[in-house]
Each structure stands twice: as C-alpha cells, then as structure tokens.
Design a protein around this motif. Structure first.
Motif, PDB file in Angstrom:
ATOM      1  N   ASN A   1       0.811  -1.218   0.000  1.00 24.18           N
ATOM      2  CA  ASN A   1       0.000   0.000   0.000  1.00 24.18           C
ATOM      3  C   ASN A   1       0.847   1.272   0.000  1.00 24.18           C
ATOM      4  N   ILE A   2       2.156   1.095   0.133  1.00 29.52           N
ATOM      5  CA  ILE A   2       3.066   2.243   0.058  1.00 29.52           C
ATOM      6  C   ILE A   2       3.569   2.446  -1.365  1.00 29.52           C
ATOM      7  N   THR A   3       3.944   1.352  -2.002  1.00 31.94           N
ATOM      8  CA  THR A   3       4.548   1.409  -3.339  1.00 31.94           C
ATOM      9  C   THR A   3       3.483   1.643  -4.407  1.00 31.94           C
ATOM     10  N   ARG A   4       3.954   1.949  -5.601  1.00 32.91           N
ATOM     11  CA  ARG A   4       3.048   2.266  -6.705  1.00 32.91           C
ATOM     12  C   ARG A   4       2.738   1.071  -7.594  1.00 32.91           C
ATOM     13  N   GLY A   5       3.602   0.069  -7.607  1.00 28.10           N
ATOM     14  CA  GLY A   5       3.394  -1.058  -8.503  1.00 28.10           C
ATOM     15  C   GLY A   5       3.709  -2.374  -7.837  1.00 28.10           C
ATOM     16  N   PRO A   6       3.228  -3.479  -8.405  1.00 24.32           N
ATOM     17  CA  PRO A   6       3.466  -4.802  -7.808  1.00 24.32           C
ATOM     18  C   PRO A   6       4.928  -5.227  -7.805  1.00 24.32           C
ATOM     19  N   THR A   7       5.670  -4.839  -8.842  1.00 21.08           N
ATOM     20  CA  THR A   7       7.079  -5.237  -8.905  1.00 21.08           C
ATOM     21  C   THR A   7       7.878  -4.601  -7.780  1.00 21.08           C
ATOM     22  N   SER A   8       7.700  -3.303  -7.609  1.00 17.19           N
ATOM     23  CA  SER A   8       8.413  -2.602  -6.541  1.00 17.19           C
ATOM     24  C   SER A   8       7.959  -3.094  -5.171  1.00 17.19           C
ATOM     25  N   ALA A   9       6.674  -3.428  -5.023  1.00 17.80           N
ATOM     26  CA  ALA A   9       6.165  -3.939  -3.753  1.00 17.80           C
ATOM     27  C   ALA A   9       6.793  -5.288  -3.430  1.00 17.80           C
ATOM     28  N   PHE A  10       6.893  -6.139  -4.443  1.00 19.10           N
ATOM     29  CA  PHE A  10       7.480  -7.465  -4.223  1.00 19.10           C
ATOM     30  C   PHE A  10       8.961  -7.358  -3.875  1.00 19.10           C
ATOM     31  N   MET A  11       9.697  -6.558  -4.646  1.00 18.03           N
ATOM     32  CA  MET A  11      11.127  -6.424  -4.419  1.00 18.03           C
ATOM     33  C   MET A  11      11.412  -5.801  -3.052  1.00 18.03           C
ATOM     34  N   LEU A  12      10.639  -4.797  -2.677  1.00 22.24           N
ATOM     35  CA  LEU A  12      10.855  -4.141  -1.388  1.00 22.24           C
ATOM     36  C   LEU A  12      10.508  -5.075  -0.231  1.00 22.24           C
ATOM     37  N   SER A  13       9.462  -5.871  -0.379  1.00 17.66           N
ATOM     38  CA  SER A  13       9.082  -6.820   0.673  1.00 17.66           C
ATOM     39  C   SER A  13      10.183  -7.848   0.898  1.00 17.66           C
ATOM     40  N   ILE A  14      10.712  -8.394  -0.189  1.00 17.16           N
ATOM     41  CA  ILE A  14      11.798  -9.368  -0.077  1.00 17.16           C
ATOM     42  C   ILE A  14      13.046  -8.714   0.498  1.00 17.16           C
ATOM     43  N   PHE A  15      13.323  -7.476   0.075  1.00 18.23           N
ATOM     44  CA  PHE A  15      14.493  -6.750   0.585  1.00 18.23           C
ATOM     45  C   PHE A  15      14.371  -6.529   2.089  1.00 18.23           C
ATOM     46  N   VAL A  16      13.193  -6.121   2.550  1.00 18.78           N
ATOM     47  CA  VAL A  16      12.971  -5.902   3.982  1.00 18.78           C
ATOM     48  C   VAL A  16      13.143  -7.205   4.750  1.00 18.78           C
ATOM     49  N   PHE A  17      12.628  -8.288   4.187  1.00 21.20           N
ATOM     50  CA  PHE A  17      12.770  -9.599   4.832  1.00 21.20           C
ATOM     51  C   PHE A  17      14.241  -9.975   4.972  1.00 21.20           C
ATOM     52  N   LEU A  18      15.016  -9.809   3.896  1.00 14.88           N
ATOM     53  CA  LEU A  18      16.433 -10.156   3.925  1.00 14.88           C
ATOM     54  C   LEU A  18      17.215  -9.250   4.871  1.00 14.88           C
ATOM     55  N   VAL A  19      16.850  -7.972   4.910  1.00 16.28           N
ATOM     56  CA  VAL A  19      17.530  -7.034   5.812  1.00 16.28           C
ATOM     57  C   VAL A  19      17.287  -7.426   7.266  1.00 16.28           C
ATOM     58  N   PHE A  20      16.046  -7.780   7.585  1.00 17.08           N
ATOM     59  CA  PHE A  20      15.725  -8.180   8.957  1.00 17.08           C
ATOM     60  C   PHE A  20      16.462  -9.463   9.336  1.00 17.08           C
ATOM     61  N   ILE A  21      16.523 -10.411   8.393  1.00 15.01           N
ATOM     62  CA  ILE A  21      17.260 -11.648   8.653  1.00 15.01           C
ATOM     63  C   ILE A  21      18.741 -11.339   8.857  1.00 15.01           C
TER      64      ILE A  21
END
Length: 247
Positions: A166-186
């Motif tokens: 709901n923050i990002t503008r498109g599905p690609t950026s939403a997917f990439m950012l979600s995975i990036f956040v997950f990897l950063v937290f790990i």
C-alpha cells in the motif's frame, strides 16, 4: 458480518484462479518430496542419519519458513493489493456495498487462509514422507503444534507485505521491497544478535521452544505478545494507507 463473508468468499475465489497459487502449492509439495528423496539417499546409501521420523516434518518447516513460505506469501499479498491497484480491478471491489474496512479485512482473512492451506499441505506431505523414511510413528501432536505456531510469524510478515504493497506504486516494486525488507531483517538478526528480541523475523522458528523436554511458557508468551504487537501495528498502518489510497 454477511458483507465481510461475501468479500472473503470473493477474495478466495479470485485467489483460486491465480496460477501463482497453484504453482506455490505444487512447489511446496515438490520441496517436501525432494527433501525426502535426499534424506532417503543419505540414510540408505551414505549411511548418514539426518533426522528422526518426527524431526523430518520439523526440518522441512524450518527450511521452508525461511524460504518458500515467505516468498509465496509475498506473491499473494502483492497481487491482492498492489496488483489490483495497478490493473485497476480494485475499483470493482471498492465500488460495491462493502466499505474499505470490510474489504481490507476480507483480503487479510483470505491471505491468512492461503497461509494455513500452504502449511497444511506441507505438514501432510512431510508426515507421509516421514512414514516412508521411518517405520515408527512420528509425534503428531508436536508436529501439529509446531505448524500451528508457525502460522503467526508468517502472517505477521504477510501484514508487513500488505503495508509495503500500500506504500509502493506497482506490484514489482512492492514485491522487491518486501523481499528486501525480509532479507535485511534476517541479516540484522545475524549481525546484531543483541537486537534479535526486537525483530519479528527472529521468531520465525519459535515453535522450537516446544520441542524440548522443558517448555518455557513465559518465553513463549513473551514472543507471542511481541508478534501480536507487530501484527497490530502492521495491520493498523496497512489499513490506514489502504483507506487513503486513490483508485
């Protein structure tokens, strides 16, 4: 309640028509089968005992909860929010009789249902595989409780993915950012172990607390409250952004 039920059924119907969902369930089943073949080969040809009959299901859960399960969950969250806003199909849902709050709740319930179904598929296949790997019956109770507990951290991550969608503008950026956040937290869990208790990703395998002879119920309760707090914050923030987002 009837409107929420209708929205939920509609979202489940839309999910069932997505090829990604079918592919996710197939890959989950294949991962269990491949792991069973690997363990069988190691046990019978290399003489290496990897797990016991009950531990195989737990091993599969430990592996998938840090890999495929979050990945598939991200797919569905992005499709249901950023994807529908991007292709403007969300208009058909939001112009109906249901309010945005009920639409949001219906989508969240549908995501939770998908996570539960995915865990059930993995659990059933892993139990069946463990029966072939070992003649002794596995500990069904511990397996069931472990998979039940695994739902909560994955669902919390799903709420985080919804927030990002709901923050990002498109599905690609939403997917990439979600995975990036997950990897950063790990990564933060590994690099800065002193802050592990503040990161919800460090509790993905909290079901291991019930596997030993001694069960620390106070620690389980503390982790549950932390995850619950994350869930409330992610859900509230995600709904706020969903409510304010233009169609």
């Amino acid at each position: 309640m009837q409107i929420i039920k209708s929205v939920f059924i509609n979202e489940i119907f839309k999910i069932s028509k997505k090829k990604k969902i079918t592919a996710a369930l197939i890959f989950s089943m294949l991962s269990v089968i491949i792991a069973a073949i690997v363990e069988y080969s190691l046990n019978n040809f290399a003489g290496i005992r990897v797990t016991g009959n009950s531990e195989f299901s737990i091993l599969i859960l430990t592996i998938l909860i840090y890999s495929l399960l979050p990945l598939f969950t991200t797919f569905i969250c992005v499709d249901m929010f950023a994807g529908e806003f991007a292709d403007h199909t969300i208009k058909f849902t939001l112009t109906g009789p249901a309010s945005r709050a009920k639409v949001f709740l219906g989508k969240i319930l549908a995501i939770a249902t998908f996570i539960i179904c995915n865990l059930i598929v993995v659990m059933i296949f892993s139990i069946v595989a463990s029966l072939f790997l070992n003649s002794n019956l596995p500990n069904f109770f511990k397996i069931l409780v472990s998979y039940f507990m695994a739902f909560l951290p994955i669902f919390i991550f799903a709420l985080a993915a919804v927030l990002i969608s709901n923050i990002t503008r498109g599905p690609t950026s939403a997917f990439m950012l979600s995975i990036f956040v997950f990897l950063v937290f790990i990564g933060l869990n590994l690099v800065f172990p002193q802050i592990r208790s503040f990161l919800f990703t460090s509790f993905f395998d909290w079901f291991r607390l019930i596997l030993g002879n001694y069960i620390n119920y106070s620690k389980i309760l503390r982790i549950f409250l932390i995850l619950l707090g994350y869930g409330i914050m992610f859900c509230a923030a995600g709904y706020y952004l969903f409510e304010k987002k233009d169609i």
